[in-house]
Motif scaffolding. Structure first.
Motif, PDB file in Angstrom:
ATOM      1  N   LEU B  69       0.829  -1.206   0.000  1.00  0.00           N
ATOM      2  CA  LEU B  69       0.000   0.000   0.000  1.00  0.00           C
ATOM      3  C   LEU B  69       0.862   1.254   0.000  1.00  0.00           C
ATOM      4  O   LEU B  69       0.643   2.181  -0.786  1.00  0.00           O
ATOM      5  N   SER B  72       2.418   1.730  -3.337  1.00  0.00           N
ATOM      6  CA  SER B  72       1.424   2.141  -4.334  1.00  0.00           C
ATOM      7  C   SER B  72       1.057   3.602  -4.178  1.00  0.00           C
ATOM      8  O   SER B  72       0.954   4.338  -5.166  1.00  0.00           O
ATOM      9  N   VAL B  73       0.847   4.025  -2.930  1.00  0.00           N
ATOM     10  CA  VAL B  73       0.469   5.418  -2.695  1.00  0.00           C
ATOM     11  C   VAL B  73       1.593   6.352  -3.137  1.00  0.00           C
ATOM     12  O   VAL B  73       1.368   7.363  -3.810  1.00  0.00           O
ATOM     13  N   GLY B  77       1.145   8.755  -6.262  1.00  0.00           N
ATOM     14  CA  GLY B  77       1.227  10.190  -5.976  1.00  0.00           C
ATOM     15  C   GLY B  77       2.227  10.874  -6.895  1.00  0.00           C
ATOM     16  O   GLY B  77       1.924  11.891  -7.530  1.00  0.00           O
ATOM     17  N   PHE B 202      -4.037   9.442 -10.393  1.00  0.00           N
ATOM     18  CA  PHE B 202      -3.665   8.716  -9.173  1.00  0.00           C
ATOM     19  C   PHE B 202      -4.375   7.363  -9.135  1.00  0.00           C
ATOM     20  O   PHE B 202      -3.749   6.322  -8.911  1.00  0.00           O
ATOM     21  N   THR B 203      -5.690   7.390  -9.370  1.00  0.00           N
ATOM     22  CA  THR B 203      -6.464   6.151  -9.291  1.00  0.00           C
ATOM     23  C   THR B 203      -5.991   5.125 -10.314  1.00  0.00           C
ATOM     24  O   THR B 203      -5.841   3.949 -10.011  1.00  0.00           O
ATOM     25  N   PHE B 206      -2.690   3.805  -9.223  1.00  0.00           N
ATOM     26  CA  PHE B 206      -2.859   3.031  -7.997  1.00  0.00           C
ATOM     27  C   PHE B 206      -3.365   1.616  -8.308  1.00  0.00           C
ATOM     28  O   PHE B 206      -2.938   0.646  -7.682  1.00  0.00           O
TER      29      PHE B 206
END
Lengths: 289, 265
Positions: B69, B72-73, B77, B202-203, B206
Motif C-alpha cells: 500500500l 502504491s500510494v 502520488g 492517481f487512481t 494506484f
C-alpha cells in the motif's frame, strides 16, 4: 467572429508560437513508448541461432499448435466481447438519452459506469465468488432445486467473455451516450410526423449518427480485451490461455525475450488487422446516411 | 432536451428492465465480496457463518499489504503530479499555440491509448533490460507516468479549450507576462479540472498492475500483492483488501466525476 483587429491581435499573441509546451510530453513518449516498441519489434526478428534478421520466431509461433490456439482464443474473446457489449450498450444508452429526463439521465449514467474506475482484478476476483461451483449462484440454485448444482461455467472462455463484456458495456455505453446525447431530437420528431416507425428512426437517424461513438468505444474495448490478462486468468483459467497470459508467463518464467517480443508484435498485428474493417464499416455507414 | 415522453409505457418498461438488470449484474459481485469480507468461514463458500472483522485486522497486520500500500500510494502520488504537470503544459500548447505538425503531435501524445497495456509493459521491460537497468519501482514510476499521460492530456485539453481567450489577452494587455498570465488566469480557471486529473491519474496508477508487474522483480505494490495472493493461495483476507480498494477507487472516481461536471468560474 472575426473582428477587424484580428490580425493585429494574433501578432501580439505571445502564445501563438509556443510549441515548447508539447516538447516534454513528446520526449517522454518518444523515449518510453516509441523506442521500446521499436526495440521490441527489432528483438522479435532475432534468434540466438541466426545472425541478422530472421522470421524464425514467427515461424515457431505459427507452427506451434497451442500458440495458434491462444491467438484464436484471443481474437474470439475480444470479438465476442465487442459484439455482445455493443448489443447491450445500444439499448442502454438509447434508454438514457431518449427515454429518461436530463437529471435522472446523468445520475443513471453515473450509477452504470462508476465501477469503471475500479480495479479490473478485484472485479474479476469478485466474479469467482459468484460463479464458481461452490459460489453464490450454484448455492442458490441447489437450494431451490434441492440437488447439488455444478455450474461448470467458471474457467471457460465463456466466463472470460462474460467478465470482459461487463467492462465493454460500461465503456461502449459511455462513448455511445456522449455522441447520442448530441443528436437533435427534432430529427426523430420529423420522422414520427412523416409516419416513420421508431425502428426506422433508429436505423436511419440514431444508428448512423452514433456510429463514431460506437467505433471509439468498440475499438478501446477490443484493445483492452486483446491485452487483458486478469479476467482470462481469474475467470478463464490457465488451461486454455489467451496470448496475454502466455506473454506474462514467458517473460516472468522462461525469459525467452525474443519470443515474448514476438507475442507483443503479433498482438499489435491482431489489433491492426481487426480494427481496419471496423473503420471501413463505419465509413460506409456514414456515407450511406 | 431530447424527446422524452413519446414512447408508450411498455417500451420504456422493457428498456428500464434492461437497465436495471445490467446495473444489478455490475454490482452483484462487489456486493458478494463485501458480504464475504465479514464472513468468519475459512473457505469462501455458502452458507454464511458468523460476522467477523478478523480479515480486516489481518489485512492491517500483514506487512506485505502495508508495504504494498505504501509503495502504491507513493508511486501513484508521484505519477499523478508528474503526469498532470507535463499534461498541463502539453494541453496548453496544443490548445493555444499554432505550429506546423500540431495534428501529428496531438496524435503522437495520445498514441499510447491505442495499444494494450501489456504491450507497454513488455516493451518497457525488454527495453530497460537492454539498457542494463534493473527492474525497480523507479522504472514503474516512469512506465505508469507514460501510461496515464494521454488520459491527463485529454482531460485538460478539453477544459483549457473552454477558457475564453479574451481573459488571457486582457492580462497581457494589462502588462502581464506570459507565465504570469498562465499562473493567474489559466491555472485558476481550470483548477477543478486539474484536481480531477490529479485524482484520476492517481487512481489509474494506484490500480495499475501489468506495468508494475513487468518492471519489478521483488518489490511489491498493492495490485501485485493482491495478484500473487489470488494466484498462489486461498486467503479470505483478499475479500477485505478488495473491499478497501474498491471503496477507495470508487470514492476517487466519484470525486473526480463531480469535479469534472462542476462549472468553473
Amino acid at each position: 467572429m472575426v473582428s477587424p483587429a484580428e490580425p493585429e491581435r494574433r501578432r501580439r499573441d505571445p502564445v501563438r508560437n509556443l510549441w515548447h509546451g508539447v516538447a516534454l510530453a513528446i520526449l517522454l513518449i518518444a523515449c518510453f513508448f516509441v523506442l521500446p516498441i521499436a526495440y521490441t519489434a527489432g528483438l522479435s526478428l532475432t534468434s540466438p541461432d541466426v545472425d541478422g534478421a530472421t522470421l524464425a520466431n514467427y515461424r515457431t509461433f505459427f507452427s506451434t499448435e497451442h500458440l495458434r490456439g491462444a491467438l484464436g482464443r484471443t481474437v474470439l474473446l475480444a470479438g465476442s466481447v465487442v459484439l455482445l457489449s455493443s448489443v447491450i450498450a445500444y439499448p442502454l444508452s438509447y434508454f438514457l438519452v431518449f427515454l429518461v429526463g436530463p437529471r435522472l439521465r446523468i445520475f443513471l449514467l453515473f450509477v452504470l459506469v462508476a465501477p469503471f474506475w475500479t480495479s479490473f482484478m478485484i472485479r474479476a476476483f469478485a466474479w469467482q465468488l459468484v460463479l464458481s461451483d461452490s459460489g453464490v449462484i450454484a448455492y442458490i440454485l441447489s437450494k431451490l432445486l434441492g440437488v447439488p448444482v455444478a455450474l461448470g461455467f467458471l474457467y471457460s472462455i465463456g466466463a472470460s467473455i462474460f467478465g470482459l463484456t461487463l467492462f465493454g458495456v460500461m465503456l461502449i455505453t459511455l462513448t455511445l451516450f456522449s455522441v447520442m446525447v448530441t443528436i437533435d431530437a427534432r430529427l426523430l420528431e420529423a420522422n414520427a410526423d412523416l409516419g416513420g416507425t421508431r425502428w426506422h428512426a433508429f436505423k436511419e437517424v440514431v444508428l448512423p449518427l452514433s456510429a463514431p461513438g460506437w467505433l471509439i468505444g468498440g475499438l478501446l474495448t477490443f484493445i483492452v480485451c486483446v491485452g487483458d490478462y486478469a479476467v482470462p486468468s481469474l475467470l478463464g483459467g490457465g488451461l486454455k490461455p489467451v496470448l496475454a497470459q502466455i506473454m506474462l508467463s514467458t517473460l516472468k518464467g522462461t525469459y525467452d525475450l525474443a519470443m515474448a517480443a514476438t507475442f507483443a508484435v503479433i498482438l499489435v498485428l491482431v489489433i491492426v488487422v481487426c480494427a481496419l474493417p471496423l473503420l471501413l464499416l463505419v465509413r460506409q455507414v456514414r456515407l450511406q446516411s | 432536451m431530447n424527446g422524452a415522453g413519446r414512447e408508450p409505457a411498455w417500451v420504456r418498461g422493457i428498456f428500464a428492465t434492461v437497465f436495471a438488470v445490467s446495473a444489478l449484474v455490475i454490482y452483484l459481485p462487489i456486493a458478494v465480496m463485501f458480504v464475504f469480507s465479514f464472513n468468519s468461514g475459512r473457505y469462501q463458500v455458502m452458507p454464511f457463518r458468523d460476522f467477523t472483522l478478523q480479515w480486516y485486522e489481518r489485512l492491517l497486520a500483514d506487512p506485505q499489504y502495508t508495504t504494498g500500500l505504501a509503495n502504491s500510494v507513493l508511486i501513484a502520488g508521484a505519477v499523478s503530479v508528474t503526469a498532470t504537470a507535463i499534461a498541463f503544459t502539453c494541453a496548453y500548447s496544443l490548445v493555444n499555440a499554432r505550429f506546423p505538425g500540431k495534428t501529428v503531435a496531438t496524435l503522437f501524445v495520445l498514441a499510447p491509448l491505442a495499444v494494450p497495456l501489456v504491450l507497454i509493459g513488455i516493451s518497457l521491460r525488454l527495453y530497460f533490460v537492454s539498457l542494463g537497468l534493473d527492474p525497480s519501482l523507479w522504472l514503474v514510476y516512469v512506465g505508469q507516468t507514460l501510461f496515464v499521460l494521454p488520459l491527463a492530456i485529454l482531460n485538460l485539453r478539453n477544459r483549457i479549450a473552454q477558457i475564453p481567450r479574451s481573459h488571457e489577452e486582457a492580462a497581457w494587455a494589462l502588462g502581464a507576462s506570459r507565465p504570469r498570465a498562465i499562473v493567474e488566469i489559466v491555472l485558476p480557471s481550470c483548477r477543478f479540472a486539474l484536481v480531477a486529473t490529479l485524482i484520476i491519474t492517481f487512481t489509474f496508477a494506484f490500480d495499475e498492475f501489468v506495468i508494475a508487474y513487468f518492471l519489478t522483480n521483488f518489490e511489491i505494490t498493492l495490485p501485485i500483492k493482491i495478484w500473487t495472493t489470488l494466484v498462489t493461495g486461498f486467503d479470505p483476507t483478499i475479500n477485505a483488501a478488495g473491499v478497501c480498494v474498491f471503496l477507495f477507487s470508487m470514492g476517487m472516481g466519484i470525486a473526480a466525476q463531480v469535479l469534472f461536471t462542476r462549472r468553473e468560474a
